[in-house]
Scaffold this motif. Structure first.
Motif, PDB file in Angstrom:
ATOM      1  N   GLU A 107      -7.190   0.562  -0.993  1.00  0.00           N
ATOM      2  CA  GLU A 107      -7.486  -0.663  -0.244  1.00  0.00           C
ATOM      3  C   GLU A 107      -8.812  -0.441   0.500  1.00  0.00           C
ATOM      4  O   GLU A 107      -9.008   0.605   1.118  1.00  0.00           O
ATOM      5  CB  GLU A 107      -6.336  -0.853   0.754  1.00  0.00           C
ATOM      6  CG  GLU A 107      -6.367  -2.164   1.464  1.00  0.00           C
ATOM      7  CD  GLU A 107      -5.067  -2.398   2.241  1.00  0.00           C
ATOM      8  OE1 GLU A 107      -4.131  -1.584   2.174  1.00  0.00           O
ATOM      9  OE2 GLU A 107      -5.001  -3.412   2.929  1.00  0.00           O
TER      10      GLU A 107
ATOM     11  N   THR B   7       0.835  -1.209   0.000  1.00  0.00           N
ATOM     12  CA  THR B   7       0.000   0.000   0.000  1.00  0.00           C
ATOM     13  C   THR B   7       0.868   1.258   0.000  1.00  0.00           C
ATOM     14  O   THR B   7       0.576   2.220  -0.720  1.00  0.00           O
ATOM     15  CB  THR B   7      -0.953  -0.024   1.217  1.00  0.00           C
ATOM     16  OG1 THR B   7      -1.832  -1.138   1.066  1.00  0.00           O
ATOM     17  CG2 THR B   7      -1.773   1.251   1.325  1.00  0.00           C
TER      18      THR B   7
ATOM     19  N   ASP C 287      -5.556  -1.623  -5.229  1.00  0.00           N
ATOM     20  CA  ASP C 287      -4.908  -2.081  -3.999  1.00  0.00           C
ATOM     21  C   ASP C 287      -5.794  -3.141  -3.335  1.00  0.00           C
ATOM     22  O   ASP C 287      -6.851  -2.816  -2.803  1.00  0.00           O
ATOM     23  CB  ASP C 287      -4.665  -0.881  -3.064  1.00  0.00           C
ATOM     24  CG  ASP C 287      -3.671  -1.206  -1.954  1.00  0.00           C
ATOM     25  OD1 ASP C 287      -3.236  -2.372  -1.857  1.00  0.00           O
ATOM     26  OD2 ASP C 287      -3.341  -0.293  -1.176  1.00  0.00           O
ATOM     27  N   GLU C 288      -5.356  -4.368  -3.389  1.00  0.00           N
ATOM     28  CA  GLU C 288      -6.080  -5.526  -2.822  1.00  0.00           C
ATOM     29  C   GLU C 288      -7.544  -5.548  -3.265  1.00  0.00           C
ATOM     30  O   GLU C 288      -8.457  -5.438  -2.436  1.00  0.00           O
ATOM     31  CB  GLU C 288      -6.009  -5.522  -1.289  1.00  0.00           C
ATOM     32  CG  GLU C 288      -4.592  -5.530  -0.757  1.00  0.00           C
ATOM     33  CD  GLU C 288      -4.136  -6.858  -0.186  1.00  0.00           C
ATOM     34  OE1 GLU C 288      -4.841  -7.880  -0.357  1.00  0.00           O
ATOM     35  OE2 GLU C 288      -3.054  -6.876   0.405  1.00  0.00           O
TER      36      GLU C 288
HETATM   37 MG   LIG Z   1      -2.046  -2.903   1.978  1.00  0.00          MG
END
Ligand SMILES: [Mg+2]
Ligand SMILES: Nc1ncnc2c1ncn2[C@@H]1O[C@H](COP(=O)(O)OP(=O)(O)O)[C@@H](O)[C@H]1O
Length: 315
Positions: free
Chosen positions: A84, A44, A160-161
């Protein structure tokens, strides 16, 4: 090789903690590139630097061929970003949220009216666009986040994820969606802590742990480079030191450990050596109860790689 992202010696610290350390990352255009690492690895943080939310302490980086210093130049408008676990205001309807983001990107009303229904359809939210975001499931919110990241027709999409917190069905849907995005000719850079996810959709992967890049290559090359010889499990009636030592002496055996009645034999070869091993065990006066061969999965290799890697981070 045209690059969508290039970082040279990128370093980011939070006080005494080095979250990203001398990262040299290359992401080729028109690939789905996975950024894989366990929680806390620095994914991140790296992504926040790439999208301009954090300033690096050291190093340089280019996004879509443009060197980025200080404020992000126009290149920001050529990329899309999903943070995220995106959190959206619950009191907005799905389409309203996209409309607000569209205005922020400077899209005209005409462009928004054309683009938003197309995106809602693509992410599977057609028919639910008038519902409040607060009523969306996690998967729907995540897909809305992906639609938001695609609004400005970006050349590079950074996620992000994208499947964090989703159930297995939601994860499959997001994976399919990412493949579709790539088919439209966009480069996708996505972070994940799940190897199987990266393995299933990415053509390339960079593995990071404790802020350091461990390997970056095509999935094929990573699996060839890392794939280890197999392990054999032999259950014997009464294991003794004698039998362990005898097996250890075999040239194709690298390690033997004993687990109860089982001998765990690590092999240096992929050849079928069951006959030689059983012969050796019998010669040492032992009775074999069962024998099984176990290939190491990429997941296990990843776990070993990540567990073994040290340093970089001031704990
Ligand atoms: Mg992360
Ligand atoms: N704002 C922050 N302040 C201090 N430490 C942080 C901050 N954000 C992240 N960290 C730390 O930096 C390291 C990397 O975190 P992060 O980039 O979020 O990793 P990942 O996304 O791979 O899980 C972790 O040790 C984390 O605790």
């Amino acid at each position: 090789m045209k690059l969508a992202i290039e970082t040279i010696g990128l370093t980011k610290r939070y006080g005494s903690l080095t979250a990203v350390s001398k990262l040299n990352l290359k992401v080729e255009k028109n690939t789905i590139h996975g950024f894989l690492g366990p929680n806390g690895a620095g994914k991140t943080t790296t992504i926040k630097v790439l999208v301009g939310l954090l300033k690096p302490d050291e190093g340089t980086f280019k996004v879509l061929g443009q060197e980025v210093h200080g404020d992000m130049p126009d290149v920001r408008l050529r990329m899309g970003y999903m943070p995220e676990l995106p959190k959206f205001p619950k009191h907005l309807r799905g389409w309203e949220l996209l409309d607000i983001y569209g205005r922020m990107y400077g899209m005209t009303k005409q462009e928004r009216v054309e683009q938003i229904p197309k995106l809602l359809d693509m992410v599977g939210l057609k028919g639910r666009e008038k519902d409040f975001v607060g009523k969306y499931s996690k998967g729907m919110q995540q897909r809305l986040g992906i639609a938001q990241a695609l609004l400005n027709e970006p050349e590079l999409v950074i996620l992000d994820e994208p499947s964090l917190g989703l159930d297995p069905v939601g994860m499959v849907e997001v994976r399919e969606l990412i493949k579709e995005i790539a088919k439209e000719g966009r480069t996708v850079f996505l972070s994940s802590h799940l190897l199987f996810e990266v393995e299933q959709i990415c053509s390339h992967v960079a593995i990071i742990n404790r802020g350091e890049l461990l390997i970056s290559d095509s999935i094929q090359n990573v699996s060839n480079k890392l794939s280890k010889p197999s392990t054999m499990q032999v259950e014997v009636a009464k294991p003794s030191n004698k039998v362990v030592e005898a097996v250890k002496k075999l040239s194709f055996v690298s390690e033997v450990t004993q687990d109860g009645n089982k001998l765990i034999i690590e092999l240096k070869t992929h050849d079928d050596v069951r006959a030689q091993i059983s012969q050796e065990i019998t010669k040492a006066g032992e009775v074999i109860v069962s024998m099984s061969l176990k290939e190491q999965t990429l997941e296990e290799v990843f776990m070993q790689l990540v567990t073994k890697s040290q340093g970089g981070r001031a704990e």
